[in-house]
Scaffold this active site. Structure first.
Site: not given
Lengths: 340, 398, 438
Positions: C409-411, C233
């Site tokens: 990367d929003h993870r 994401p």
């Protein structure tokens, strides 16, 4: 990792070059080594009084006595098995197996004990034994006298395997094999026993486990050994008339293989033909092809081709000329390679 | 010493042997009797009940001290054997080859050897190894899988164990031939060689070829066959029509059957045989008539092919028990002595266990060592490639 | 601490698969010694006594008398260290090797590869910048990783080994060639002719369309982009900064002895700032390892630098960039650019990056929404430095201004960390003296 140097202390210092047959070369090698080292003994069927069915051990029992040249019972397993015991006792036995096809009763002792005892005892037991085997066909013989069993032994770790192709190599290689501390299977091309060459003792030999380029060329490389060396050289001679310039390499050592000169050659010619009498399935020729395609992949203009005996038992004498590779089959393979 | 003229002739029975697929009760009993009795020519000097008996051809002068030593030898060797057996049950050894029941044959033969003699075992002769100065610690490595035999066979004059049945007989014949060629045979100071093999081995070609070679070369070789009645699941009847010691006749040398559970008879006969060989009258075949009290190896289940009654019969002929009884009854040993030997045996077992479980795993590179006496470039290249490959794994080797 | 050992039922006879428990000779609480007989079992034909392999205290009997148990099943638990303190029961039993007549027996093997040193299993790095401006297009993956291009029929293009090598050395895609040899075999001449700069692969047709099959490098790259874009994401944050102090410092350093002979570009400062800022926000330098279900934090920074080359965009890495001085970084970047422009970047140079910078500014572009390299968690787009109006001490003055865009990367990286990182990088570029606080 240099090979041990030969003991030449008892060589005849100023012997003139002489023309000898392969048999004479082998005989002379045996004699020289037996003079050099009292622990060297010869054992096999009919090797003593008769001097061997091919006369390779002619005259040795007369000069060295029955305890150094043994006429053994008819028992190949016994020849190898007792040689092992003698070697443990400190002797350096040279076993003769009368014909290639009769090595099999001794196969168990060869692979189970001869090949393994050094490893089993972590180097404490050394078995400096030479097993001489006349091999190959082309002598018009009955069954079991024309075999090429060398692949079984090259496949067995712990053994070293060599094959001479000419009288000069026969002399030097046998001497080196006797002086080697490892067990050596020494294959002698019986169809070449009576061919002649000039032996000049002043010319030092090359190491035992090494190959040699016999003829330089540019069209294609022929790698071969034993009886097929002469056949390959004949093919090169005949091929020259068709404008083929063949490079011929005598492998000499089958285990370990010395393929450096072969790789160097293939990188120049781009083409390799392996020639061997033995049937091709799972053979030394196949091993060479595998190694060369790996090392010389980007140099190969054609796949490695093999010219070999067929995958049949050795045929009756009237068919053996069909079975054995000859110069025409070698040149046909060269043609096929060129057409690729 | 029995000579060929006195040997019994094989009795043609006309009926299938006890080894037939569905033997009758009579056949089974006959078979049992054959395995439990040694026949009229069995040389025995100490009965199962611990009584000394005389034999017309063989005799032994033995002091109480020497007897106690033989007892101690057998007890220690059995204890080590049982400990190794237990270690296998506990996963510390891949397998173990038990000598249970054969202690007298092996100690008797082993103690007859002189330091300059050479011995070629099969793979069950841990008792002979003991006599040659090879400690059980040096034997367990090959059953644990860390080596193929760790002792110095040249220095100890005890060849590595040979697993291919019968091969060692030819190697021994060659060695003995070498002794003769070296001029070390012909008098009291002569050298001799002894090779060990079982009843099953006497069917292998190599054993017969060794008989040929040893006899035609007059090699100083004692062929010591431990007939323990079973080759895995096959009884001796499957290997021979006549008693094994009688085979020697066909090759032209003497054969003697000795009570393999009688350490005195084994010692006496083997001494005599080695002596014959030293003096140049070899070879000689000794058949030690004994019993394999345990299974062939630790993963063999002997109950699948032999009757427990047979085992019970042989328990009555225990080799150690008869010596113990003899020592006690004659006042040659007391409780202190027996307890002391037992303690020593337990200590040996503890040392063996400790050594075994702490044997280091061999490093991967060891696989490539000592294949040849002189280096091989192709093999070294293979080794290098493999070690590079291993280095690519997180966590090092393995 | 208590150490519990399970003793599995051994195979006491050839091929034994089970046995019946007859009698236990011990009970829980008993002290046992090695080799003590603990139980009698019955096999198909005989009763066998089993000696104990451990010394300790019996904790539990796992099978009752009369029960039939399979070989390999634990039958007793023994605490071999009963005097220690309590600890969680260590109850794992490995699959048992059943001994055979001649040894230990077959070893169970699980179908799993051993962990290798270093290499993450993921597709190797290729950074990308979104197609904000025409010349910047998708980056091809390094040739060694790309599978052999597959021709229309699904077969490998026909060519001899020496011809293949030639094509590889010249950077020619065999799949794009039509072979003039018999059977469609590609000859040496075919390859040599393909090196000539003529662009159009297919026959020149009339004005209209040109169709280029999607395969090989292009295809692999596209796949990697899709993997990255749709798996991670992406969040992109923007920061505009006044880099006048940085440019002044640059001018000063360029003339100094220390920086003689090396090109000191704004990119070098940006790279340095990124490496420094990673210390405060290591998340942007980490990896989401889906397979192992772990986030991998790295102590090192292998900085990927997007570079334009005749073959397209490649992203070589400066290894251990965080350990290089400013001059060291400058040298590395210079070398890297030269190598890439010569088309000599090796596959090894293009692997194992941890974070990437893409210098869109060199094309005169302000900013963009860069796509993260698969295997990384952040990428910074460094925009063109322009003279723009800026407020300084209440006055509007021309200053050197540029935009930074950080995609993350929003993870792995939350908004706070992403913002913090971007802010830190910006602060360092806006005022390099801030670096002294690190």
């Amino acid at each position: 990792m240099a090979a041990p140097t030969m003991d030449r202390s008892t060589d005849t210092p100023s012997a003139k070059p002489q023309t000898i047959t392969m048999i004479k070369g082998l005989n002379q090698a045996l004699r020289t080594e037996m003079e050099r080292d009292p622990k060297v003994i010869v054992m096999g069927e009919d090797v003593g009084k008769l001097g061997g069915v091919f006369r390779v051990t002619d005259g040795l029992q007369k000069d060295f006595g029955e305890q150094r040249v043994l006429d053994t019972p008819l028992s190949e397993s016994g020849i190898i098995g007792t040689a092992i015991g003698l070697a443990i006792r400190g002797y350096r036995p040279i076993c003769e197996i009368q014909f290639d096809g009769f090595i099999f009763p001794g196969f168990d002792q060869i692979v189970s004990q001869l090949a393994k005892l050094h490893y089993r005892t972590q180097g404490r037991i050394k078995l400096p034994i030479v097993v001489r085997v006349p091999f190959g066909g082309g002598i018009g013989a009955v069954e079991h006298h024309s075999e090429s069993p060398e692949s079984y032994f090259a496949h067995t770790a712990g053994l070293k395997v060599v094959a001479c192709s000419n009288p000069v190599d026969a002399y030097w290689m046998l001497r080196q094999a006797i002086e080697c501390d490892d067990p050596v299977l020494f294959f002698e091309p019986k169809r070449r026993y009576h061919e002649k060459a000039e032996l000049d003792l002043a010319v030092a030999p090359q190491p035992l486990f090494s190959s040699r380029v016999l003829r330089k060329g540019s069209t294609a490389t022929i790698a071969t050994y034993g009886p097929m060396v002469r056949t390959s050289m004949d093919a090169a001679t005949a091929g020259a008339e068709d404008g083929l310039d063949l490079e011929v390499i005598d492998l000499r050592s089958l285990s370990p293989l010395d393929l450096g000169p072969v790789y160097e050659s293939v990188r120049r010619t781009g083409r390799l033909i392996v020639v061997s009498e033995a049937p091709s399935e799972s053979s030394i020729a196949g091993e060479i092809a595998a190694k060369v395609q790996q090392e010389c992949f980007y140099s190969l203009e054609a796949p490695v081709l093999r010219v070999t005996g067929f995958d049949t038992p050795y045929p009756p004498a009237k068919l053996e000329e069909n079975f054995l590779p000859d110069l025409d089959r070698v040149l046909a393979a060269v043609d096929r390679s060129l057409a690729w | 010493m029995s000579s060929p003229e006195r040997w019994s002739q094989p009795q043609p029975s006309g009926a299938p042997a006890a080894t037939a697929a569905s033997p009758t009760a009579e056949q089974v009993i006959a078979g049992l009797r054959a395995t439990s009795e040694g026949g009229p020519e069995l040389v025995q000097l100490l009965t199962p009940e611990g009584e000394r008996v005389e034999h017309p051809d063989f005799h032994i002068d033995i002091t109480p001290d020497e007897l106690r030593d033989l007892y101690r030898d057998m007890v220690l060797v059995r204890r080590a054997d049982r400990e190794a057996n237990a270690l296998q049950r506990q996963g510390q050894l891949g397998l173990w080859v038990p000598l249970l029941g054969q202690e007298a044959a092996q100690i008797g033969a082993g103690r007859a050897l002189r330091p300059t003699d050479m011995a070629f075992p099969s793979y069950r002769e841990h008792g002979v190894a003991w006599c040659r100065g090879v400690h059980p610690n040096e034997i367990v490595g090959m059953f644990r899988g860390v080596d193929h035999g760790a002792w110095d066979s040249v220095a100890k004059r005890f060849h590595p164990y040979t697993i291919v049945i019968g091969n060692q007989c030819l190697n021994a014949a060659g060695y003995a031939m070498g002794q003769r060629f070296d001029g070390k045979v012909g008098d009291d100071n002569g050298e001799a060689t002894m090779v060990f093999f079982g009843d099953g081995a006497t069917s292998q070609g190599d054993v017969h070829e060794a008989f040929v070679w040893a006899s035609v070369y007059d090699a100083p070789l004692v062929f010591f066959c431990q007939n323990n009645q079973w080759a895995i699941s096959e009884p001796t009847e499957r290997q021979s029509r006549l008693p094994l010691y009688q085979r020697a006749r066909g090759y032209g040398f003497p054969g003697i059957r000795v009570d393999g559970n009688d350490v005195l008879a084994s010692l006496a006969v083997t001494r005599w045989a080695l002596d014959e060989c030293r003096h140049g009258n070899g070879p000689v075949l000794i058949e030690a008539f004994t019993y394999r009290m345990d299974s062939h190896t630790t993963s063999d289940d002997a109950t699948r092919y032999r009757l427990s009654t047979e085992l019970e019969e042989w328990k009555l002929k225990d080799p150690i028990e008869r010596v113990k009884v003899h020592l006690s009854r004659n006042g040659f040993a007391d409780h202190d002595f027996f307890d002391g030997v037992q303690a020593e045996a337990d200590e040996l077992a503890a040392v063996l266990r400790e050594h075994c479980v702490n044997l280091p795993e061999p490093p991967p590179g060891r696989m490539f060592d000592n294949v040849y006496a002189e280096p091989s470039a192709t093999l070294e290249a293979q080794r290098d490639e493999y070690e590079t490959y291993l280095a690519g794994f997180a966590g090092g080797e393995h | 601490m208590p150490q519990f050992k399970h003793f599995p039922l051994p195979d006491v006879g050839e091929g034994l698969v089970e046995a019946e428990i007859l009698t236990w000779h011990v009970k829980p609480g008993d002290t046992v010694t090695v080799n003590q007989i603990i139980v009698e079992i019955e096999t198909a034909k005989a009763a066998v006594e089993l000696p104990c392999p451990f010394a300790g205290v019996v904790t539990e009997l796992l099978a009752e008398p009369g029960k039939t148990v399979d070989v390999g099943t634990p039958i007793i638990v023994i605490d071999v260290d009963p005097t220690g303190e309590a600890a969680p029961v260590n109850g794992s039993v490995e699959p048992e090797r059943v001994p055979n007549l001649v040894g230990y027996g077959v070893k169970a093997v699980t179908a799993k590869r051993r962990a290798r040193v270093g290499a993450p299993a993921a597709v190797p790095a290729s950074a990308a910048v979104s197609a904000a401006v025409a010349p910047v297009t998708v980056v091809p993956t390094p040739p060694v990783i790309a599978p052999e291009p597959v021709a229309a029929g699904g077969y490998v293009p026909l060519a001899k080994p020496p011809v293949r090598k030639l094509a590889k050395d010249l950077g020619i895609d065999l799949a794009a060639l039509a072979g003039s040899g018999p059977g469609g075999v590609i000859t040496r001449e075919d390859v040599e002719q393909a090196v000539a700069p003529a662009a159009a692969p297919a026959a020149v047709a009339s004005r209209g369309e040109r169709r280029v099959p999607i395969k090989g490098v292009r295809k692999a790259t596209a796949q990697a982009m899709v993997d990255s874009a749709f798996k991670a994401p992406h969040v992109t944050e923007f920061l505009t900064i006044d880099v006048t102090p940085m440019m002044e410092l640059r001018a000063k350093l360029k003339d100094s002895a220390e920086f003689r002979g090396v090109k000191l570009t704004p990119l070098v400062f940006a790279a340095k700032a990124m490496c420094l800022a990673v210390r405060r926000t290591p998340d942007v330098n980490a990896t989401w390892d889906e397979a192992a279900n772990e986030i991998v934090y790295k102590d090192y920074v292998h900085l990927g630098v997007a570079a334009a080359t005749p073959r397209g965009l490649v992203v070589p890495k400066v290894r251990d960039a965080d350990q290089l001085s400013l001059r060291g970084l400058a040298e590395a970047l210079e070398q890297l650019t030269v190598t890439a422009r010569d088309g000599k970047t090796t596959p090894a140079d293009m692997m194992n990056g941890t974070i990437t910078i893409t210098n869109v500014g060199v094309f005169g572009v302000d900013t963009g929404t860069p796509i993260i390299n698969p295997g990384e968690s952040a990428i910074l787009a460094f925009g063109a430095i322009r003279d723009l109006p800026w407020v300084v001490d209440g006055q509007v003055v021309p200053r050197k201004v540029c935009q930074l865009a950080l995609s993350f990367d929003h993870r792995v990286v939350d908004g706070q960390q992403g913002s913090q990182y971007l802010a830190d990088v910006g602060a360092l570029l806006a005022d390099p003296a801030v670096a002294i606080t690190y």
